[in-house]
Design a protein around this motif. Structure first.
Motif, PDB file in Angstrom:
ATOM      1  N   THR A 145       0.916  -1.397  -0.332  1.00 32.70           N
ATOM      2  CA  THR A 145       0.101   0.216  -0.032  1.00 32.70           C
ATOM      3  C   THR A 145       0.875   1.108  -0.326  1.00 32.70           C
ATOM      4  O   THR A 145       2.014   1.364  -0.204  1.00 32.70           O
ATOM      5  N   GLY A 146       0.334   2.584  -0.289  1.00 33.44           N
ATOM      6  CA  GLY A 146       1.006   3.766   0.028  1.00 33.44           C
ATOM      7  C   GLY A 146      -0.420   4.831  -0.723  1.00 33.44           C
ATOM      8  O   GLY A 146      -1.141   5.122  -0.229  1.00 33.44           O
ATOM      9  N   HIS A 147       0.177   5.403  -1.459  1.00 32.67           N
ATOM     10  CA  HIS A 147      -0.479   6.215  -2.387  1.00 32.67           C
ATOM     11  C   HIS A 147      -1.242   6.423  -3.504  1.00 32.67           C
ATOM     12  O   HIS A 147      -0.427   5.506  -4.591  1.00 32.67           O
ATOM     13  N   ASP A 148      -2.418   6.873  -4.245  1.00 33.51           N
ATOM     14  CA  ASP A 148      -2.628   6.470  -5.643  1.00 33.51           C
ATOM     15  C   ASP A 148      -3.918   7.356  -5.491  1.00 33.51           C
ATOM     16  O   ASP A 148      -4.433   8.275  -5.126  1.00 33.51           O
ATOM     17  N   ALA A 149      -4.006   6.987  -6.801  1.00 37.17           N
ATOM     18  CA  ALA A 149      -5.285   8.427  -6.896  1.00 37.17           C
ATOM     19  C   ALA A 149      -5.941   7.526  -7.969  1.00 37.17           C
ATOM     20  O   ALA A 149      -5.122   7.629  -9.564  1.00 37.17           O
ATOM     21  N   TYR A 150      -6.977   8.233  -8.996  1.00 42.08           N
ATOM     22  CA  TYR A 150      -7.377   7.380 -10.710  1.00 42.08           C
ATOM     23  C   TYR A 150      -7.844   9.356 -10.503  1.00 42.08           C
ATOM     24  O   TYR A 150      -8.768  10.532 -10.468  1.00 42.08           O
ATOM     25  N   ALA A 151      -7.891   9.895 -11.574  1.00 50.74           N
ATOM     26  CA  ALA A 151      -8.222  11.166 -12.500  1.00 50.74           C
ATOM     27  C   ALA A 151      -9.071  10.560 -13.884  1.00 50.74           C
ATOM     28  O   ALA A 151      -8.713  10.111 -14.766  1.00 50.74           O
ATOM     29  N   LYS A 152     -10.250  11.509 -13.767  1.00 53.64           N
ATOM     30  CA  LYS A 152     -11.270  10.427 -14.807  1.00 53.64           C
ATOM     31  C   LYS A 152     -10.892  11.076 -16.224  1.00 53.64           C
ATOM     32  O   LYS A 152     -11.094  10.877 -17.062  1.00 53.64           O
ATOM     33  N   THR A 153     -10.126  12.443 -16.446  1.00 51.41           N
ATOM     34  CA  THR A 153      -9.769  13.725 -17.389  1.00 51.41           C
ATOM     35  C   THR A 153      -8.234  12.343 -18.208  1.00 51.41           C
ATOM     36  O   THR A 153      -8.548  12.792 -19.072  1.00 51.41           O
ATOM     37  N   LYS A 154      -7.704  10.892 -17.514  1.00 50.23           N
ATOM     38  CA  LYS A 154      -6.727  10.506 -17.890  1.00 50.23           C
ATOM     39  C   LYS A 154      -7.375   9.437 -18.503  1.00 50.23           C
ATOM     40  O   LYS A 154      -6.472   8.513 -19.644  1.00 50.23           O
ATOM     41  N   GLY A 155      -8.071   9.343 -18.273  1.00 51.94           N
ATOM     42  CA  GLY A 155      -8.672   7.995 -19.008  1.00 51.94           C
ATOM     43  C   GLY A 155      -9.746   6.704 -18.206  1.00 51.94           C
ATOM     44  O   GLY A 155     -10.557   7.800 -16.994  1.00 51.94           O
ATOM     45  N   LYS A 156     -10.544   5.714 -18.964  1.00 49.80           N
ATOM     46  CA  LYS A 156     -11.578   5.389 -17.933  1.00 49.80           C
ATOM     47  C   LYS A 156     -11.143   4.339 -16.765  1.00 49.80           C
ATOM     48  O   LYS A 156      -9.868   4.072 -17.247  1.00 49.80           O
ATOM     49  N   ASN A 174     -10.740   1.284 -16.039  1.00 44.19           N
ATOM     50  CA  ASN A 174      -9.910   0.203 -17.191  1.00 44.19           C
ATOM     51  C   ASN A 174      -8.866   0.769 -17.101  1.00 44.19           C
ATOM     52  O   ASN A 174      -8.005  -0.351 -17.850  1.00 44.19           O
ATOM     53  N   ASP A 175      -8.305   1.896 -17.055  1.00 43.98           N
ATOM     54  CA  ASP A 175      -7.293   2.137 -18.196  1.00 43.98           C
ATOM     55  C   ASP A 175      -6.597   2.464 -16.992  1.00 43.98           C
ATOM     56  O   ASP A 175      -5.861   3.447 -16.581  1.00 43.98           O
ATOM     57  N   MET A 176      -4.923   1.534 -16.680  1.00 47.69           N
ATOM     58  CA  MET A 176      -3.924   2.045 -16.094  1.00 47.69           C
ATOM     59  C   MET A 176      -3.216   2.665 -16.040  1.00 47.69           C
ATOM     60  O   MET A 176      -2.760   3.659 -15.044  1.00 47.69           O
ATOM     61  N   LYS A 177      -3.401   3.784 -16.755  1.00 48.90           N
ATOM     62  CA  LYS A 177      -2.986   5.104 -17.098  1.00 48.90           C
ATOM     63  C   LYS A 177      -3.613   6.219 -16.484  1.00 48.90           C
ATOM     64  O   LYS A 177      -2.788   7.350 -16.483  1.00 48.90           O
ATOM     65  N   ALA A 178      -5.055   6.140 -15.851  1.00 51.58           N
ATOM     66  CA  ALA A 178      -5.462   6.503 -15.229  1.00 51.58           C
ATOM     67  C   ALA A 178      -5.523   6.762 -13.666  1.00 51.58           C
ATOM     68  O   ALA A 178      -5.885   7.475 -12.887  1.00 51.58           O
ATOM     69  N   TYR A 179      -4.389   6.557 -13.695  1.00 43.10           N
ATOM     70  CA  TYR A 179      -4.230   6.118 -12.225  1.00 43.10           C
ATOM     71  C   TYR A 179      -3.055   6.239 -11.788  1.00 43.10           C
ATOM     72  O   TYR A 179      -1.081   5.403 -12.451  1.00 43.10           O
ATOM     73  N   ARG A 180      -1.899   6.777 -10.882  1.00 42.24           N
ATOM     74  CA  ARG A 180      -0.869   7.086 -10.051  1.00 42.24           C
ATOM     75  C   ARG A 180      -0.599   6.114 -10.286  1.00 42.24           C
ATOM     76  O   ARG A 180       1.835   5.880 -10.059  1.00 42.24           O
ATOM     77  N   HIS A 181      -0.366   5.079  -8.837  1.00 40.65           N
ATOM     78  CA  HIS A 181       0.775   4.155  -8.448  1.00 40.65           C
ATOM     79  C   HIS A 181      -0.009   2.236  -8.529  1.00 40.65           C
ATOM     80  O   HIS A 181       0.361   1.365  -8.105  1.00 40.65           O
ATOM     81  N   SER A 182      -1.197   2.824  -9.216  1.00 42.98           N
ATOM     82  CA  SER A 182      -2.474   0.804  -9.581  1.00 42.98           C
ATOM     83  C   SER A 182      -1.075   0.511 -10.119  1.00 42.98           C
ATOM     84  O   SER A 182      -1.112  -0.861  -9.904  1.00 42.98           O
ATOM     85  N   ARG A 183      -0.588   0.189 -11.166  1.00 40.71           N
ATOM     86  CA  ARG A 183       0.035  -0.684 -11.669  1.00 40.71           C
ATOM     87  C   ARG A 183       1.365  -0.728 -11.405  1.00 40.71           C
ATOM     88  O   ARG A 183       1.827  -2.146 -11.757  1.00 40.71           O
ATOM     89  N   HIS A 184       2.190   0.046  -9.517  1.00 39.29           N
ATOM     90  CA  HIS A 184       2.790  -0.353 -10.185  1.00 39.29           C
ATOM     91  C   HIS A 184       2.435  -1.350  -8.670  1.00 39.29           C
ATOM     92  O   HIS A 184       2.861  -2.291  -8.077  1.00 39.29           O
TER      93      HIS A 184
END
Length: 291
Positions: free
Chosen positions: A163-174, A176-186
């Motif tokens: 765990t740590g920090h993360d965030a989802y940005a609607k402006t960067k994708g839907k 299911n788009d991993m690019k829309a998240y700060r750290h989910s892919r990590h």
């Protein structure tokens, strides 16, 4: 008043909805931006300096009392559940109280990786208060997948928290788009690396994610529990309550997902998972030796 690293702030453009800690100030495209970590929730954000309002100590103390009240309520609910589970284990260990025997319990051991050293310490304090054996490691989210293998070899845990920090940005994708998240892919990468060593969901229980994390991707990667189904913020201490429930549940029992998340601070909108076996083992006799 000038905003500095370490200040507690709120964002005017978001109607001062969350309290943040300023961790970095940088220049980007001619603008001065502050990198923000949630003071109570596991979210990372950035904001222009002129969008921030510094929260004074008096105001912070008033908010802190509300937070403490919420934490104490969650802790009392967990203690009630833990007490009932302990009574049930005692009943079975003594043959329905027909035998006077002293027994001991071995709860599941936790390895907790956290991208935030302050949140890590808060979690470690709660683990200790509850009685969960734990090792904590501060590790940047971007480096977790590289270090997880060696840490698992060294600590040999029953339960892993990523765990740590993360965030989802609607402006960067839907969603299911991993690019829309700060750290989910990590986090996903770290879970996959852990599952290379422990493919079975019962041999290593994994909690993964932070605020607004890609819940579905984390579960598909191999996490038993993850955040955040509704892409909401989760409280800093929620991972502790999730894994403590597993740690203190007998390996003979399966833990219903609702039983795990119902006493967390965030609840089912922020946390979810799959049916999972407990870790706790009971033994006897218990021998007491004076030192």
């Amino acid at each position: 008043m000038e905003v500095k690293v370490g200040d507690l702030v709120e964002r005017k453009s978001y109607q001062r909805d969350l309290l943040f800690r300023v961790t970095e100030i940088k220049e980007e495209n001619g603008k001065t931006l502050a990198i923000l970590f949630g003071a109570e929730f596991r979210i990372e954000a950035d904001a222009p300096i002129d969008d921030l309002i510094i929260v004074g100590q008096r105001e912070y103390k008033a908010r802190e009392k509300q937070v403490i009240d919420t934490l104490e309520k969650a802790y009392r609910l967990f203690q009630q559940d833990h007490h009932l589970a302990k009574q049930r284990n005692e009943y079975y260990s003594t043959g329905g109280y027909t035998n006077e025997v002293s027994y001991f319990q071995v709860p599941g051991r936790v390895l907790h990786l956290d991208g935030d050293p302050l949140y890590l310490q808060k979690c470690l304090d709660l683990y200790t208060k509850i009685g969960v054996p734990v090792q904590g490691v501060h590790c940047k989210e971007t480096e977790m997948h590289e270090k997880i293998g060696g840490l698992l070899d060294y600590y040999q845990p029953d339960i892993l928290v990523i765990t740590g920090h993360d965030a989802y940005a609607k402006t960067k994708g839907k969603m299911n788009d991993m690019k829309a998240y700060r750290h989910s892919r990590h986090f996903v990468q770290a879970v996959r690396e852990a599952r290379k060593k422990y493919p079975s969901l019962d041999h290593l229980v994994i909690f993964a994610g932070a605020c607004q994390s890609n819940f579905e991707a984390l579960i598909r990667a191999g996490a038993n529990f993850a955040s955040s189904p509704s892409r909401i913020n989760i409280h800093a201490l929620d991972p502790v309550y999730v894994v403590a429930k597993i740690s203190f549940t007998s390996f003979m029992e399966r833990v219903n997902v609702w039983d795990v998340i119902r006493n967390t601070i965030t609840g089912e909108r922020g946390l979810g998972g799959i049916e999972t076996k407990g870790i706790l083992r009971t033994g006897l006799p218990f021998q007491y030796y004076e030192e």
